[in-house]
Design an enzyme around this catalytic site. Structure first.
Site, PDB file in Angstrom:
ATOM      1  N   SER A  69       0.793  -1.236   0.000  1.00 56.00           N
ATOM      2  CA  SER A  69       0.000   0.000   0.000  1.00 56.00           C
ATOM      3  C   SER A  69       0.821   1.281   0.000  1.00 56.00           C
ATOM      4  CB  SER A  69      -0.947   0.021   1.196  1.00 56.00           C
ATOM      5  OG  SER A  69      -2.012  -0.847   0.952  1.00 56.00           O
ATOM      6  N   TYR A 196      -3.936  -2.976 -10.034  1.00 56.11           N
ATOM      7  CA  TYR A 196      -3.746  -2.709  -8.606  1.00 56.11           C
ATOM      8  C   TYR A 196      -2.843  -3.768  -7.956  1.00 56.11           C
ATOM      9  CZ  TYR A 196      -4.963  -2.516  -3.642  1.00 56.11           C
ATOM     10  OH  TYR A 196      -4.892  -2.470  -2.272  1.00 56.11           O
TER      11      TYR A 196
HETATM   12  N1  GLN Z   1      -2.253  -5.378  -1.752  1.00 59.04           N
HETATM   13  C1  GLN Z   1      -2.789  -5.265  -0.415  1.00 59.04           C
HETATM   14  C2  GLN Z   1      -4.287  -5.425  -0.436  1.00 59.04           C
HETATM   15  O1  GLN Z   1      -4.905  -4.877  -1.322  1.00 59.04           O
HETATM   16  C3  GLN Z   1      -2.413  -3.914   0.115  1.00 59.04           C
HETATM   17  C4  GLN Z   1      -2.963  -3.652   1.496  1.00 59.04           C
HETATM   18  C5  GLN Z   1      -2.020  -2.872   2.363  1.00 59.04           C
HETATM   19  O2  GLN Z   1      -0.819  -2.816   2.141  1.00 59.04           O
HETATM   20  N2  GLN Z   1      -2.555  -2.307   3.417  1.00 59.04           N
HETATM   21  O3  GLN Z   1      -4.855  -6.054   0.389  1.00 59.04           O
END
Ligand code: GLN
Length: 310
Positions: A69, A196
């Site tokens: 994230s 994403y």
């Molecule tokens: N790729 C992770 C998700 O979408 C990212 C979440 C995070 O780092 N908080 O669940």
């Protein structure tokens, strides 16, 4: 407070690394992405990029980790550069007080996610970056943006992490389809999700991440510049929303804007003074790096850096 001398800062970082490595409690690695569940938990790195171009580091600062994230802050910067304030028609700017993958507010708020850092808001932001282009070009734009900001071409997507998340990302799939049902995705849910998952699977070292973060710290000599307003706004969002339902506590303890990821990385910005990256893969109950959060707290106390200083 003035920035400590590089020598004092380096010995502090070395001591901090030793203290952190002595710990017995490291948190729990994210196990809903199987590829991340295999990462050894007892790891720590910290890098501090300074306005004079120096990067001071300690621990495993040359080990790439999944930025997850933390990528959302760079996607946001790209999207704001491209479509500006139009993004805010589709995403809000309020803390959610819910976990990063929560769906609960989406129904009540008619498919407009609270902010660009919770997963629902990040999916809309990625969808906006995708508009009119194919995913490969969008991901290349994001990678080129990161490489230019970090002045390092050795930044890549870990495809096995992206694939691993794709196979188990049921909540994100649900969020994307729910957003689509409100008309808040312009591309197919699959296309947005695929982009994403790949953006989250970018791997960087703390040295690279600290250097890339200089655009938010607004160093005059940084290789890329955001507008002052854009940097201020993104920092405000990091401060209020960057740690999800742990954002208030991070602001209280550290007093600096930060963006975390479930790979255990945190980017922390001391505007005008430093761009800091910490990494330790074990997470606390909010999905933020346990040891990384503690290290950030130590850095803030040692340096006196805070956006609330007089
Ligand atoms: N790729 C992770 C998700 O979408 C990212 C979440 C995070 O780092 N908080 O669940």
């Amino acid at each position: 407070m003035d920035t400590p001398s590089p020598k004092a800062l380096q010995s502090f970082l070395d001591e901090l690394n030793a203290t952190m490595c002595d710990r017995t409690e490291w948190g729990k690695v994210a196990d809903y992405i199987p590829e991340l569940a295999d990462v050894p938990v007892k790891q720590f790195a910290i890098s501090v990029a300074l306005p004079d171009g120096r990067v001071l580091s300690a621990g495993q600062n040359k080990t790439p980790f999944s930025i997850q994230s933390v990528s959302k802050v760079f996607t946001l910067a790209c999207v704001l550069g491209r479509i500006g304030d139009q993004l805010w028609n589709r995403v809000g700017r309020e803390p959610s007080g819910t976990s990063f993958d929560s769906i609960v507010l989406l129904e009540r708020e008619a498919g407009r996610p609270r902010n660009p850092f919770i997963n629902a808001g990040a999916l809309v932001t990625t969808d906006a970056l995708l508009e009119g282009r194919i995913p490969r070009d969008t991901l290349t734009e994001l990678l080129e943006f990161l490489r230019a900001a970090a002045e390092d071409d050795d930044i890549h997507i870990d495809k096995s992490v992206a694939q691993s998340e794709k196979l188990t990302g049921h909540r994100n799939v649900a969020l994307a389809h729910y957003l689509a049902s409100f008309g808040n995705l312009k591309n197919s849910a699959d296309l947005t999700l695929g982009t994403y998952f790949h953006q989250c699977a970018i791997a960087m070292t703390t040295d690279q991440l600290a250097r890339a973060g200089r655009i938010f710290a607004r160093f005059p000599n940084a290789p890329m510049q955001l507008s002052p307003q854009q940097a201020r706004r993104i920092n405000a969002l990091m401060m209020t929303c960057g740690h999800y339902d742990g954002s208030g506590d991070f602001a209280f303890r550290v007093g600096l804007p930060g963006k975390s990821g479930v790979g255990g990385g945190i980017l922390i910005i001391a505007p005008g003074k430093a761009s800091i990256a910490v990494w330790s893969p074990g997470l606390n109950n909010y999905g933020n790096s346990q040891v990384g959060t503690e290290a950030a707290n130590h850095v803030a106390r040692f340096t006196g850096w805070s956006v609330f200083e007089g």
